[in-house]
Motif scaffolding. Structure first.
Motif, mmCIF file in Angstrom:
data_model
loop_
_atom_site.group_PDB
_atom_site.id
_atom_site.type_symbol
_atom_site.label_atom_id
_atom_site.label_comp_id
_atom_site.label_asym_id
_atom_site.label_seq_id
_atom_site.Cartn_x
_atom_site.Cartn_y
_atom_site.Cartn_z
ATOM 1 N N UNK A 37 45.863 39.986 52.940
ATOM 2 C CA UNK A 37 45.889 39.318 51.612
ATOM 3 C C UNK A 37 45.627 40.342 50.623
ATOM 4 N N UNK A 38 46.477 40.111 49.449
ATOM 5 C CA UNK A 38 46.250 41.015 48.359
ATOM 6 C C UNK A 38 46.061 40.484 47.339
ATOM 7 N N UNK A 39 45.218 40.890 46.144
ATOM 8 C CA UNK A 39 45.106 40.399 44.896
ATOM 9 C C UNK A 39 45.454 41.793 43.961
ATOM 10 N N UNK A 40 46.540 41.639 43.440
ATOM 11 C CA UNK A 40 46.979 42.787 42.553
ATOM 12 C C UNK A 40 46.553 42.211 40.942
ATOM 13 N N UNK A 41 45.915 43.079 40.463
ATOM 14 C CA UNK A 41 45.788 43.000 38.619
ATOM 15 C C UNK A 41 46.640 43.864 38.147
ATOM 16 N N UNK A 42 47.597 43.557 37.240
ATOM 17 C CA UNK A 42 48.478 44.623 36.642
ATOM 18 C C UNK A 42 47.997 44.067 34.934
ATOM 19 N N UNK A 43 48.479 45.002 34.029
ATOM 20 C CA UNK A 43 48.104 44.947 32.541
ATOM 21 C C UNK A 43 49.277 44.757 31.886
ATOM 22 N N UNK A 44 50.585 45.032 32.764
ATOM 23 C CA UNK A 44 51.898 44.629 32.142
ATOM 24 C C UNK A 44 52.344 43.396 32.339
ATOM 25 N N UNK A 49 55.897 38.777 34.627
ATOM 26 C CA UNK A 49 56.695 37.596 34.363
ATOM 27 C C UNK A 49 58.087 37.829 35.316
ATOM 28 N N UNK A 50 58.428 39.206 35.333
ATOM 29 C CA UNK A 50 59.725 39.505 36.064
ATOM 30 C C UNK A 50 59.279 39.412 37.573
ATOM 31 N N UNK A 51 58.289 39.762 38.141
ATOM 32 C CA UNK A 51 58.088 39.606 39.522
ATOM 33 C C UNK A 51 57.947 37.977 40.039
ATOM 34 N N UNK A 52 57.415 37.221 39.069
ATOM 35 C CA UNK A 52 57.434 35.762 39.235
ATOM 36 C C UNK A 52 58.495 34.989 38.821
ATOM 37 N N UNK A 53 59.821 35.442 38.352
ATOM 38 C CA UNK A 53 60.785 35.125 38.148
ATOM 39 C C UNK A 53 60.735 34.160 36.852
#
Length: 83
Positions: A37-44, A49-53
């Motif tokens: 299980x991975x929680x990724x934090x991104x600042x972009x 929004x692209x990855x979550x469609x």
């Protein structure tokens, strides 16, 4: 936090490409460590929004984004925006 990394991505034409490649490279690192299980934090925010469609993806990043989607299907991955 279990893992973090930094890497120079040279010869890319956008910061979106660099962020997408970093995401694509980071998820397998977690898999190799046995993390399921991975929680990724991104600042972009645009990448999130692209990855979550929520946004269409640029055609030049389609292969990278397909790799990310495939990996996210293998392990439980949550991505959050962290400014």
């Amino acid at each position: 936090m279990c893992y973090a990394f930094a890497k120079a991505y040279h010869e890319l034409n956008s910061s979106l490409a660099a962020e997408a490649i970093a995401l694509r490279d980071g998820i397998p690192m977690c898999c190799r460590m046995g993390v399921s299980e991975v929680l990724v934090e991104i600042d972009y925010l645009q990448l999130l929004k692209i990855v979550t469609r929520q946004l269409d993806f640029p055609w030049d990043l389609s292969c990278i984004l397909q790799d990310i989607a495939a990996m996210m299907g293998k392990i439980k991955t949550e991505i959050n925006h962290t400014p």
